[in-house]
Design an enzyme around this catalytic site. Structure first.
Site, short mmCIF file in Angstrom:
data_model
loop_
_atom_site.label_atom_id
_atom_site.label_comp_id
_atom_site.label_asym_id
_atom_site.label_seq_id
_atom_site.Cartn_x
_atom_site.Cartn_y
_atom_site.Cartn_z
N ASP A 1 1.00 -1.03 0.31
CA ASP A 1 -0.23 -0.25 -0.06
C ASP A 1 0.91 1.01 0.57
O ASP A 1 2.01 1.71 0.36
CB ASP A 1 -1.12 0.14 1.50
CG ASP A 1 -1.81 0.61 1.17
OD1 ASP A 1 -2.56 1.58 0.40
OD2 ASP A 1 -3.08 0.46 1.57
N ASP B 1 -2.88 4.83 -2.60
CA ASP B 1 -4.09 4.77 -0.53
C ASP B 1 -4.41 6.60 -1.88
O ASP B 1 -3.76 7.75 -1.11
CB ASP B 1 -3.54 5.41 0.15
CG ASP B 1 -4.48 5.44 1.25
OD1 ASP B 1 -5.14 4.91 1.70
OD2 ASP B 1 -4.21 6.14 1.57
N GLU C 1 -6.18 4.62 -6.12
CA GLU C 1 -7.97 4.66 -4.71
C GLU C 1 -8.59 5.53 -5.98
O GLU C 1 -8.06 6.98 -5.00
CB GLU C 1 -7.52 5.10 -3.74
CG GLU C 1 -8.84 4.34 -2.68
CD GLU C 1 -8.80 4.37 -1.15
OE1 GLU C 1 -9.61 4.59 -0.16
OE2 GLU C 1 -7.48 5.09 -1.12
N HIS D 1 -11.51 -3.23 2.97
CA HIS D 1 -11.07 -2.96 4.35
C HIS D 1 -11.96 -1.38 4.47
O HIS D 1 -11.69 -1.32 6.36
CB HIS D 1 -9.59 -2.60 5.00
CG HIS D 1 -9.40 -1.89 4.09
ND1 HIS D 1 -8.51 -1.37 2.89
CD2 HIS D 1 -8.48 -0.20 4.34
CE1 HIS D 1 -8.50 0.00 2.44
NE2 HIS D 1 -7.77 0.47 3.30
N ASP D 2 -12.22 -0.72 4.20
CA ASP D 2 -12.90 0.65 4.39
C ASP D 2 -15.17 0.20 4.35
O ASP D 2 -15.22 1.22 4.62
CB ASP D 2 -12.41 1.80 3.49
CG ASP D 2 -11.40 2.27 3.72
OD1 ASP D 2 -10.69 1.98 4.85
OD2 ASP D 2 -10.71 2.30 2.90
O1 TEU Z 1 -8.92 5.89 2.32
C1 TEU Z 1 -9.04 6.88 1.62
C2 TEU Z 1 -11.09 7.88 1.72
O2 TEU Z 1 -11.00 8.21 0.30
C3 TEU Z 1 -11.52 7.37 2.73
O3 TEU Z 1 -12.60 8.36 2.14
C4 TEU Z 1 -12.47 6.20 3.11
O4 TEU Z 1 -13.51 6.28 2.13
C5 TEU Z 1 -12.51 6.34 4.28
O5 TEU Z 1 -11.30 5.87 5.17
C6 TEU Z 1 -14.15 5.45 4.79
O6 TEU Z 1 -14.15 5.65 6.38
C7 TEU Z 1 -8.14 5.53 2.39
C8 TEU Z 1 -7.72 4.20 3.23
O7 TEU Z 1 -8.12 2.94 2.23
C9 TEU Z 1 -8.61 4.38 4.37
O8 TEU Z 1 -8.17 2.46 5.08
C10 TEU Z 1 -7.53 5.39 5.43
O9 TEU Z 1 -8.01 5.11 6.07
C11 TEU Z 1 -7.37 6.62 4.77
O10 TEU Z 1 -7.23 6.56 3.39
C12 TEU Z 1 -6.68 7.31 5.10
O11 TEU Z 1 -5.40 6.64 4.78
#
Ligand code: TEU
Ligand code: CA
Length: 555
Positions: free
Chosen positions: A98, A200, A257, A329-330
């Site tokens: 990542d 990310d 992403e 994971h989000d």
């Molecule tokens: O997520 C980025 C993101 O745009 C967020 O909107 C995410 O959808 C949100 O945290 C959901 O509540 C990335 C990673 O995938 C996430 O796990 C991290 O917390 C975030 O970046 C910060 O690095």
């Protein structure tokens, strides 16, 4: 279109903390992952993305990195990472890390140096501005709540920018010295044998400058970060440079992403020589969301989901390869989000799997998805780890919701849903650890676990294996990889159907997202069933009758 080695690959996301614990401390680790490579190979996946395993204070579960060129001792050592790469390559598998470079941790040496000397070299790695609590440089709301500005420790007149958590200071990509530092770090990993990266939150690296306020959209007087993202132009200059300096020399596979890209930007992002090889399709993920908080979100129906997917497939056709997901994971578990309650059965889960897995683009499986893992039930806010859920709880309560209602929203949207330990068996802690798991195991592990499903030919798990094998079958592979996508009978409600076509070969996916059986007319020449989630369909008189939540792949 020039063929690339990764076009026909199947990808899998590992959330290391929750995958497999090798040493009994309750936290998944590299040793655990290495011990499961044969499992992953047998499942049929080729490319593995590991969520962050770098040293981190874990304010945001590793997405706050304090050293980009090492491994957190919780997960193992650099030598174990080398072993993972070697063992994966020996199995013809590829490993992505990542790349979290919109921000680092406030405990990273760069930030520590910036605190010591805000006007020196490292101060310029961040966004540090003169301000006071009443006059912040702008009124943007951080993704995890509150203002994006936080006082710089030891400097009452200085504030630093963090669009995520306050322990995640944003890196200043306008500074060429910082950019060079990142490219060198990426090169260091690539030379070590890594195969690429997932990028990310990458759209956030470009800010709309100079900082300014936008109209407040909640009682907190702040505004969604999306206002400035919308006005930030020129991210492509950074991304193109990143590609040319850090990825292209090593042939890295990259997946971005990316949220909110504009249609006209798609070719720049994932076209021939785009910034990335691929990027995720979040059209289903963001459906029904608003900037106002989880209490305003609406559910997605199968018909909505179909509209999202059809629109995306059309948008991207002829341009490049998106990465298709139903969870990560989000996000909540895909089966809990996209299937109506009545269809959260093995049959329904297989139907959803079939529907998205055979779309045009790279199919991704998120760990546990192949078992049909589901969302988690909550009794109290004390059970919640995810900072995003904790922030939403606050917002919900401020908005007048009861605690139970606020918990219901977390059950639906919270990030812990996907982060509970992988359910390997019906043994204690689902076989994830011999110690105490860092996050509770979903109590449904007695029924939903790999051991039970591996032994059951009709399990969700064995269906995923059929899907990976179907996509790799030399007789039909090109149709799934390079074939066009065309909706089939799109006006038929709750029928999610499409045809993939390559050099005259056509394969139809017909999925009945309804509790009522239906008869679907087949195009002429369709004679063979390649896959059936209920193993009961028959093709006769040019049609097929699908039972409730039944789907078939036919040619
Ligand atoms: O997520 C980025 C993101 O745009 C967020 O909107 C995410 O959808 C949100 O945290 C959901 O509540 C990335 C990673 O995938 C996430 O796990 C991290 O917390 C975030 O970046 C910060 O690095
Ligand atoms: Ca461990």
């Amino acid at each position: 279109m020039e063929r690339k080695w990764w076009h026909d690959k199947i990808c899998y996301q590992i959330y290391p903390k929750s995958f497999c614990d090798g040493n009994g401390d309750g936290i998944g680790d590299l040793a655990g992952i290495i011990s499961k490579l044969d499992y992953l190979k047998d499942l049929g996946v080729d490319i593995l993305w590991l969520s962050p395993i770098y040293p981190s204070p874990f304010a945001d579960q590793g997405y706050d990195i304090s050293d980009y060129q090492n491994i957190d001792p919780k997960f193992g050592t650099l030598e174990e990472m080398d072993t993972l790469l070697k063992e994966a390559h020996a199995r013809e598998m590829y490993v992505l890390m990542d790349l979290v470079v919109n921000h680092c941790s406030d405990e990273h040496q760069w930030f520590q140096e910036a605190i010591k000397d805000p006007y020196g070299k490292y101060g310029k790695y961040f966004y540090i501005e003169k301000a006071d609590a009443e006059h912040l440089p702008c009124n943007w709301r951080a993704y995890f709540g509150g203002p994006v500005w936080e006082p710089l420790p030891g400097h009452p007149d200085l504030y630093y920018l963090h669009v995520f958590h306050k322990k995640q200071p944003d890196l200043n990509w306008e500074n060429p010295e910082l950019r060079r530092e990142i490219y060198d770090m990426v090169s260091w990993w690539m030379k070590r044998g890594l195969d690429g990266f997932r990028l990310d939150a990458i759209i956030n690296i470009k800010k709309a400058l100079p900082f300014k306020d936008y109209p407040a959209d909640r009682p907190d007087g702040l505004c969604s970060i999306h206002n400035e993202l919308h006005e930030a132009h020129g991210v492509g200059d950074f991304l193109g440079e990143l590609r040319d300096e850090a990825f292209a020399p090593y042939g890295a596979f990259t997946v971005g992403e990316v949220f909110n890209e504009k249609d006209e930007e798609l070719p720049d992002f994932i076209g021939e020589n785009g910034y990335f090889c691929s990027m995720f399709d979040f059209s289903g993920t963001v459906f029904g969301q608003t900037q106002l908080g989880w209490h305003t979100f609406t559910d997605i129906t199968p018909e909505d989901y179909k509209d999202c997917i059809f629109a995306t497939q059309k948008r991207v056709s002829g341009i490049g390869f998106l990465s298709n997901i139903i969870e990560n994971h989000d996000e909540p578990r895909g089966v809990s989000r996209y299937l109506p309650a009545e269809a959260r059965t093995p049959a329904g889960k297989k139907l959803l799997a079939m529907t998205y897995f055979l779309l045009r683009g790279l199919p991704w499986i998120y760990q546990g998805q192949e078992l049909g893992m589901e969302n988690l039930k909550l009794n109290s806010i004390d059970e919640v780890d995810d900072i995003s859920s904790l922030d939403s709880f606050k917002t919900s309560i401020e908005h007048g919701l009861s605690e139970r209602e606020a918990l219901d929203l977390i059950e639906k949207h919270g990030r812990d849903n996907a982060r509970t330990p992988f359910q390997w068996s019906s043994a204690k802690n689902a076989g994830f650890t011999t110690g105490t798991p860092w996050l509770h195991v979903n109590p449904n592990y007695k029924e939903i676990n790999l051991e039970a499903e591996a032994n059951d030919p009709s399990s969700v798990f064995n269906f995923y294996k059929k899907l990976t094998r179907l996509r790799k079958d030399p007789a039909v592979k090109d149709v799934f990889v390079y074939g066009t996508f065309t909706p089939y009978l799109p006006e038929e409600k709750d029928l999610f159907a499409y045809v993939r076509e390559y050099e005259g070969k056509k394969i139809y996916v017909l999925a009945n997202y309804s509790s009522t059986p239906r008869t679907v007319k087949l195009p002429e020449g369709v004679t063979e069933i390649l896959l059936d989630n209920l193993d009961s369909a028959v093709l006769e008189n040019g049609s097929v009758t699908l039972q409730a939540y039944q789907g078939v792949v036919v040619k």
